[in-house]
Every structure is written in C-alpha cells, then in structure tokens.
Scaffold this motif. Structure first.
Motif, PDB file in Angstrom:
ATOM      1  N   THR A  27      38.441  47.276  40.223  1.00  0.00           N
ATOM      2  CA  THR A  27      38.485  47.454  38.784  1.00  0.00           C
ATOM      3  C   THR A  27      39.412  46.412  38.152  1.00  0.00           C
ATOM      4  OG1 THR A  27      38.078  49.794  38.979  1.00  0.00           O
ATOM      5  CG2 THR A  27      39.061  49.044  36.947  1.00  0.00           C
ATOM      6  N   THR A  28      38.992  45.832  37.035  1.00  0.00           N
ATOM      7  CA  THR A  28      39.819  44.844  36.356  1.00  0.00           C
ATOM      8  C   THR A  28      40.166  45.353  34.972  1.00  0.00           C
ATOM      9  OG1 THR A  28      37.837  43.707  35.615  1.00  0.00           O
ATOM     10  CG2 THR A  28      38.876  42.881  37.605  1.00  0.00           C
ATOM     11  N   ALA A  29      41.464  45.414  34.670  1.00  0.00           N
ATOM     12  CA  ALA A  29      41.931  45.881  33.365  1.00  0.00           C
ATOM     13  C   ALA A  29      43.271  45.229  33.064  1.00  0.00           C
ATOM     14  CB  ALA A  29      42.072  47.397  33.355  1.00  0.00           C
TER      15      ALA A  29
ATOM     16  N   GLN B 185      39.490  47.043  19.921  1.00  0.00           N
ATOM     17  CA  GLN B 185      39.713  47.180  21.364  1.00  0.00           C
ATOM     18  C   GLN B 185      40.409  45.954  21.962  1.00  0.00           C
ATOM     19  OE1 GLN B 185      38.427  50.244  23.077  1.00  0.00           O
ATOM     20  NE2 GLN B 185      38.556  50.684  20.893  1.00  0.00           N
TER      21      GLN B 185
ATOM     22  N   ASP C 291      33.188  37.223  27.986  1.00  0.00           N
ATOM     23  CA  ASP C 291      34.502  37.846  28.124  1.00  0.00           C
ATOM     24  C   ASP C 291      35.578  36.769  28.144  1.00  0.00           C
ATOM     25  OD1 ASP C 291      33.513  40.551  28.432  1.00  0.00           O
ATOM     26  OD2 ASP C 291      32.770  39.894  30.379  1.00  0.00           O
TER      27      ASP C 291
ATOM     28  N   ASP D  79      35.063  59.914  28.598  1.00  0.00           N
ATOM     29  CA  ASP D  79      33.963  59.001  28.345  1.00  0.00           C
ATOM     30  C   ASP D  79      32.805  59.824  27.797  1.00  0.00           C
ATOM     31  OD1 ASP D  79      32.831  60.228  30.613  1.00  0.00           O
ATOM     32  OD2 ASP D  79      33.487  58.625  31.945  1.00  0.00           O
TER      33      ASP D  79
ATOM     34  N   VAL E  79      39.313  53.299  32.257  1.00  0.00           N
ATOM     35  CA  VAL E  79      38.507  52.085  32.210  1.00  0.00           C
ATOM     36  C   VAL E  79      37.370  52.219  33.215  1.00  0.00           C
ATOM     37  CG1 VAL E  79      38.434  49.585  32.552  1.00  0.00           C
ATOM     38  CG2 VAL E  79      40.450  50.624  31.525  1.00  0.00           C
ATOM     39  N   GLU E  80      36.140  52.386  32.705  1.00  0.00           N
ATOM     40  CA  GLU E  80      34.945  52.416  33.552  1.00  0.00           C
ATOM     41  C   GLU E  80      35.080  53.367  34.739  1.00  0.00           C
ATOM     42  OE1 GLU E  80      32.066  50.835  32.907  1.00  0.00           O
ATOM     43  OE2 GLU E  80      32.913  50.149  31.018  1.00  0.00           O
TER      44      GLU E  80
ATOM     45  N   LYS F  81      39.743  46.980  29.191  1.00  0.00           N
ATOM     46  CA  LYS F  81      38.868  46.404  30.204  1.00  0.00           C
ATOM     47  C   LYS F  81      38.770  44.894  30.061  1.00  0.00           C
ATOM     48  CE  LYS F  81      34.059  46.241  31.497  1.00  0.00           C
ATOM     49  NZ  LYS F  81      32.911  45.956  30.657  1.00  0.00           N
ATOM     50  N   LYS F  82      38.842  44.204  31.202  1.00  0.00           N
ATOM     51  CA  LYS F  82      38.632  42.763  31.248  1.00  0.00           C
ATOM     52  C   LYS F  82      37.208  42.480  31.703  1.00  0.00           C
ATOM     53  CE  LYS F  82      41.605  40.502  33.616  1.00  0.00           C
ATOM     54  NZ  LYS F  82      42.540  40.176  34.697  1.00  0.00           N
TER      55      LYS F  82
ATOM     56  N   ASP G 124      34.170  41.612  33.908  1.00  0.00           N
ATOM     57  CA  ASP G 124      33.881  41.923  35.306  1.00  0.00           C
ATOM     58  C   ASP G 124      32.431  41.562  35.586  1.00  0.00           C
ATOM     59  OD1 ASP G 124      33.394  42.960  37.783  1.00  0.00           O
ATOM     60  OD2 ASP G 124      34.305  44.914  37.397  1.00  0.00           O
TER      61      ASP G 124
ATOM     62  N   ASP H  96      29.996  44.428  36.003  1.00  0.00           N
ATOM     63  CA  ASP H  96      29.993  45.489  34.994  1.00  0.00           C
ATOM     64  C   ASP H  96      28.917  45.205  33.956  1.00  0.00           C
ATOM     65  OD1 ASP H  96      32.438  46.791  32.670  1.00  0.00           O
ATOM     66  OD2 ASP H  96      30.638  47.656  33.525  1.00  0.00           O
TER      67      ASP H  96
END
Length: 445
Positions: A68-70, A107, A138, A346, A397-398, A438-439, A441, A444
């Motif tokens: 996961t990227t955040a 966001q 992104d 979510d 995040v996701e 969230k970054k 990905d 994603d």
C-alpha cells in the motif's frame, strides 16, 4: 532456401515488435498546477506521473500491507510528522502548535488547526491526481506549509461538502466558507460566505446550491451545545430553522445525488436534512436516554455510522448507530466493547477500533461484524476528547487502515482482509491526529 530464411526472420521481427507494443513504461511530465504557488516550476520537474496501463487480466493481484502506498500526516503536541508508507519513514518534520487536522475537499491540502491560539495554516501534502478521461495522472512532490495564517476565535469544526469548506469559530460564533479552488499554500483564500451566530460549540455545512446549514442556539439563552439547525440562503439570510435537536453534536453528509443527506447527532434522535426536498426527518433512537454525538458518512455510500452512548445506561456505550439513508431508518450494533471516537468508512464497510485493542470491520448493508484484528494493547481510560488529547486515531486508504497508539507512541498498519497488523513507526512523542492520503499506485484501478 533463401526465401525460407527471409520468412523466418520476418516472422521473428513481427513477434519482437508486438512484444514491444505491450510493454508498459513510466515517464515524467511537467506539473501544470497553479503557478501562483512558490517554487512550483522547480518542484514540477520532480512530479511523478504514472502511465502504467494494464489489461483487465492483469488486475488479479491486490494491495497487501507491504504494497500500500500513502502519504501520512501525523500530528503531535509540538508539530507534524509526514511519512511515506512505502518506506515507513519520516520525510518531513514541522515544528508548530497543532490541535487538530482536517482534510480539504480536494483530498490534497490539510488544515492544520491551532485552536487555542486561533490560527489555521494550510499544508500541501504534495500528492494528488488529475483525471484525464479514462485514466488519471498521479503526482508526488515535497509537502509545503502555507506562508499565511487564517485567524479565528477558537476555530473548531471544519466541514467539507459540495467543493467547499466551512470553518466554525466557537469563540465568536462566526462561520467562514471557502471554495476548494482557492486553497493554495501561497495565497490566503477569501471566504465566499460569512455568517454570524451566537458563540457556541457549533458546526456549519455548505450545500451544493450555495446555501449553508448552521447550528442554532437561542440568542436569549445560549447553550454550550446547539439545539437545532438554521438554513441560510446564498445571500446569508436565515430562511428556515429546525430547533428539535437538543445537545447537537456530530455531523455527516452522505448518499448519492438522489438521496443526498446531511445528518446531525442529538440527544434522543438523529436529525436528517434532505437538501433536494428542503425537509427534515427525525429518527428516534431505539433506547431512552441515548445520544449520538459523532457521525461518519461519505458521498459514495447510502449508509452512515455513528457512536451511541448513554449517561444513564453505560451498557449502551458498546453500541454503534447505523443509519440507512434510502430507508431513513436507524439501528444499533453491539460491538461488545467500548471504542474510540475515530471511525472511518468506505462505500461498504465501517472500521472501528475497540478499547480492547482490536480493529472491527462492519458490513454496512447488513450491520454484521465481518472481522476483528488485534492491533494494539487494550486502551486505558483518558480524560477529554479531541483537540489534541492523545487518543488513538484511524485513517483509511484502499482497505488498509492506519492506527496511532499514543500509549506506545507508535503508528500501525492494518490489513483487516488478511488479519495482518504491524507497527511501522515509533515516535518520541505521543501522536494526536492522523490523515492518510493515497499516492499513485500502478496496481490501483
């Protein structure tokens, strides 16, 4: 023989060309954001644009804890840490007084609130996405803190709705509403609406048609908590008042366009306002003496989740309130343990941290508890709530949940779908607030 060899070479060349066309690549693109921000041109050389395109058959793998990227913003009593979850490390540390963090509608930016000193600054998290039709680009840059301050008398509640943010100042009763597009770190935003009320612990909600909902307390007998809501038109005139919401505290917006709803927690009931109908629904709570004091909702979901408590019956303090926006009904869920006030959700699930140290996942359409994952040690009772008091905070995040633990000064990463949890950072001061953004990905979609 020569014709056969030529045929073989031609066939091989065609295979190589076909393979080359199916290879994904990642490149950089000049950042086209607002040129008014200081250093934007220099920073845009480092902006990362993800061009990865995947066929439908390549979507089988999903993010796990380590993938996961955040970008995480963690507040403490003396400042802010900014981390990248990819490397589990602090990339920026800022020294300033912080009582709370609030995410802007875009966001990307974060309101950094110093309530006691009446100062709000804007933090550019440095991560955002731009939609380009069937895909998004992104971008990742260094975080920047605004060069200006928004001043107010005890700014407390920050509410995002319909592309605007409303800030309610408890000390003065003033409301200021800001357009999302005006939020940059270089230039102070000018409010598009300003409303004066009686000082109280209140809240305001912008509506998509330019109107604003503002909490109400009688001028002749002001109360610490409001007793209802007032609807103000785009010119700032009070059009309608609904006063049947004693002890109003907690607000959430949710539902799709046809069922868009703004909810307020009260003692004895939840008040639902329906903007399209300009009407209200009063949802009586199932138990006498019960109160809802915090609510969570998102635009993509037709459900809201909230707390549920009672001074007269402590057994109810292990319950949650679940609101069905389409049916306009309310039910309660017994978690079996008391829980912290930071709840996230979510479209389909709510995530709640019990005081037994476990993260609970609740399916919103059924009200069933789907899973329980041990994360931290059981939580000791603390005094007060919010405004810098070190209580655990959650961010989502996701499907990955981040949890702060002030008792051990740690940050945890939880994958409830796989029952996995791990500490990813230890601090030297207790964390007080958390926001995760969230970054980009490549997996994603």
């Amino acid at each position: 023989m020569k014709k056969y060899s030529l045929f073989i070479w031609t066939l091989m060349l065609g295979v190589l060309l076909l393979a080359a066309c199916n290879t994904s690549d990642t490149s950089q693109e000049t950042n086209s954001t607002d040129s008014n921000e200081t250093g934007t041109e220099e920073k845009s050389e480092n902006a990362i644009e993800d061009h990865n395109h995947h066929e439908e058959d390549d979507h089988e793998e999903h993010a796990h804890v380590n993938e996961t990227t955040a970008r995480l913003t963690v507040a403490h009593e003396n400042g802010i840490w900014i981390l990248d979850s990819d490397h589990d490390e602090v990339i920026e540390s800022l020294d300033l007084s912080v009582s709370a963090l609030s995410l802007s509608p875009n966001q990307r930016h974060i309101f950094v609130n110093d309530r006691e000193n009446g100062v709000v600054k804007l933090l550019d998290s440095g991560v955002w996405s731009e939609s380009h039709g069937d895909h998004a680009h992104d971008y990742i840059e260094s975080p920047i803190l605004s060069s200006y301050e928004i001043e107010g008398d005890q700014p407390t509640h920050f509410v995002n709705h319909a592309g605007r943010t409303a800030i309610f100042d408890d000390g003065s009763g003033e409301v200021h509403v800001y357009e999302d597009t005006s939020l940059t770190t270089e230039n102070a935003p000018a409010p598009v609406a300003a409303i004066q009320t009686v000082p109280h612990h209140g809240v305001a909600v912008p509506l998509s048609d330019g109107r604003n909902i503002v909490s109400y307390t009688p001028e002749e007998n002001p109360q610490p908590l409001p007793e209802g809501i007032s609807i103000y038109n785009a010119e700032g005139e009070n059009e309608t008042r609904y006063s049947n919401c004693p002890g109003l505290h907690g607000e959430a917006s949710g539902g799709s366009d046809e069922v868009e709803t703004v909810a307020f927690g009260c003692k004895g009931q939840v008040l639902l306002y329906h903007p399209a109908e300009n009407s209200i629904t009063e949802l009586a709570l199932p138990d006498a003496g019960a109160r809802v004091g915090s609510l969570k909702g998102i635009s993509a979901s037709n459900y809201m989740i909230g707390n549920y408590s009672s001074e007269e019956d402590s057994a109810l303090n292990t319950h949650l309130s679940l609101i069905h926006l389409r049916d306009r009904t309310i039910e309660t869920i017994d978690l079996g343990t008391e829980y912290v006030g930071s709840i996230t959700m979510d479209e389909e699930h709510a995530y709640v941290l019990g005081k037994n140290g476990s993260l609970f996942v609740i399916h919103l359409s059924t009200g069933e508890i789907e899973s329980e994952t041990a994360v931290i040690d059981p939580i000791e009772p603390t005094e007060g709530h919010g405004h810098g008091t070190p209580n655990p905070a959650l961010a989502l995040v996701e499907g990955i949940v981040y949890v702060t633990d002030p008792a051990t000064m740690t940050l945890h990463q939880v994958d409830p779908a796989h029952g996995e949890a791990k500490a990813i950072q230890t601090f030297d001061t207790a964390p007080t607030a958390l926001i995760a953004i969230k970054k980009g990905d490549p997996h994603d979609h």
